[in-house]
Design a protein around this motif. Structure first.
Motif, PDB file in Angstrom:
ATOM      1  N   UNK A 141     -47.649 -60.966 -50.412  1.00 31.44           N
ATOM      2  CA  UNK A 141     -46.692 -61.515 -49.452  1.00 31.44           C
ATOM      3  C   UNK A 141     -47.279 -61.416 -48.050  1.00 31.44           C
ATOM      4  N   UNK A 142     -47.137 -62.456 -47.217  1.00 29.09           N
ATOM      5  CA  UNK A 142     -47.600 -62.357 -45.826  1.00 29.09           C
ATOM      6  C   UNK A 142     -47.052 -61.102 -45.155  1.00 29.09           C
ATOM      7  N   UNK A 143     -47.821 -60.586 -44.203  1.00 27.40           N
ATOM      8  CA  UNK A 143     -47.547 -59.256 -43.687  1.00 27.40           C
ATOM      9  C   UNK A 143     -46.228 -59.139 -42.929  1.00 27.40           C
ATOM     10  N   UNK A 144     -45.845 -60.129 -42.142  1.00 25.96           N
ATOM     11  CA  UNK A 144     -44.609 -59.990 -41.366  1.00 25.96           C
ATOM     12  C   UNK A 144     -43.382 -59.919 -42.265  1.00 25.96           C
ATOM     13  N   UNK A 145     -43.172 -60.859 -43.199  1.00 27.87           N
ATOM     14  CA  UNK A 145     -42.019 -60.705 -44.096  1.00 27.87           C
ATOM     15  C   UNK A 145     -42.105 -59.456 -44.970  1.00 27.87           C
ATOM     16  N   UNK A 146     -43.319 -59.036 -45.324  1.00 25.88           N
ATOM     17  CA  UNK A 146     -43.477 -57.801 -46.094  1.00 25.88           C
ATOM     18  C   UNK A 146     -42.972 -56.611 -45.286  1.00 25.88           C
ATOM     19  N   UNK A 147     -43.401 -56.510 -44.029  1.00 31.57           N
ATOM     20  CA  UNK A 147     -42.950 -55.411 -43.173  1.00 31.57           C
ATOM     21  C   UNK A 147     -41.453 -55.496 -42.899  1.00 31.57           C
TER      22      UNK A 147
END
Length: 312
Positions: A141-147
């Motif tokens: 998952x791309x990092x921003x939505x993951x975080x």
């Protein structure tokens, strides 16, 4: 932050379509380069306490203010701070000095860029030393939505992306207070609070723990960020998802010898199973917080020098 015996006056060097403000020491050791990469919100002079010993150990030390920081160029486009541009700057810096490769040492964002340079252009990195921030697994998952899914919309890296310009303005309005409150050690256990932690720090009247910087060092750092503003450095965070895409076809395994230095009280999480992605890594820790090379300068320097010496 330093004196003439530690660093020369900086030069402005044209690389990769920008100009970098570059501090240098140990030219007499030409042929044995070491590049020191600072993080956010920081400055090349974060390495001031390491430089004399590194020069004495035989290294030509090169410490740039990376794009967006200090006296280096500050492009306005957010995309100008993606992984291709940031690693391209470092590769071009090696070209300027006539080096095929170098040892790279990075703290915080500087560690991340050093890891990514090693992955993207492994022939340019002989050995890599990271402080605080371990190699970041790309994941599905791309990092921003993951975080955001794990830490929420207020988490500062998510907030920087979801609410562009908001934090930048607050930090610009409270530059000294923010940096004074951020550069601390021996902090009490954190208490959860709503909102972007960086904005909260900028607005806090009371500084916790003990200062890391002298008054003069703080003055110099404040002056640098009053000149540059915080938006260029925050734009590094605004490329997290773009970088996730750009790294999609890259071999994720770091094959070079690596040293990972953690702070026992650093809020940055350690990497579980780091050796799966960095099989030739040695992991060590020091009794300190996030600002490792400034909180424990002698121990940090000795770790770096000894580890590099063992690899010769």
């Amino acid at each position: 932050m330093t004196n003439q015996s530690e660093f020369s006056q900086p030069s402005r060097i044209a690389v990769n379509g920008v100009e970098l403000e570059v501090f240098e020491a140990g030219r007499e050791n030409a042929g044995n380069p070491m590049v020191l990469c600072h993080g956010w919100p920081d400055h090349a002079l974060t390495w001031r306490r390491q430089v004399p010993a590194l020069v004495e150990a035989g290294y030509h030390v090169i410490a740039p203010n990376q794009r967006g920081f200090g006296g280096s160029s500050r492009p306005t486009e957010v995309e100008a701070y993606d992984v291709e541009h940031l690693t391209g700057d470092l590769a071009a810096l090696l070209d300027h000095f006539g080096y095929e490769s170098a040892a790279f040492v990075g703290h915080d964002w500087g560690a991340t860029v050093s890891w990514w340079l090693t992955a993207l252009r492994p022939e340019r990195v002989s050995r890599v030393i990271a402080l605080s921030v371990p190699y970041l697994a790309r994941g599905d998952m791309p990092w921003v939505p993951f975080l955001e899914a794990i830490l929420g919309a207020d988490y500062y890296m998510v907030h920087f992306n979801r609410q562009p310009g908001v934090a930048d303005a607050v930090l610009d309005q409270h530059t000294r207070q923010f940096l004074r409150n951020l550069y601390r050690m021996n902090l009490p256990a954190p208490t959860p609070a709503p909102g972007n932690a960086m904005i909260n720090l900028a607005l806090a009247q009371e500084a916790l723990g003990d200062p890391i910087l002298s008054d003069g060092e703080l003055d110099e750092l404040v002056a640098a960020f009053e000149e540059s503003g915080f938006a260029p450095g925050i734009n590094w965070y605004r490329n997290l998802d773009r970088n996730w895409e750009l790294l999609g076809e890259v071999d994720p395994v770091i094959h070079q010898p690596a040293l990972m230095i953690y702070g026992d009280r650093d809020p940055v999480a350690r990497a579980e199973g780091l050796q799966e992605l960095v099989p030739n890594v040695e992991e060590v820790s020091l009794d300190c917080g996030h600002w490792i090379q400034q909180e424990r300068p002698e121990e940090t320097t000795q770790l770096i020098v000894d580890w590099l010496a063992r690899g010769r």
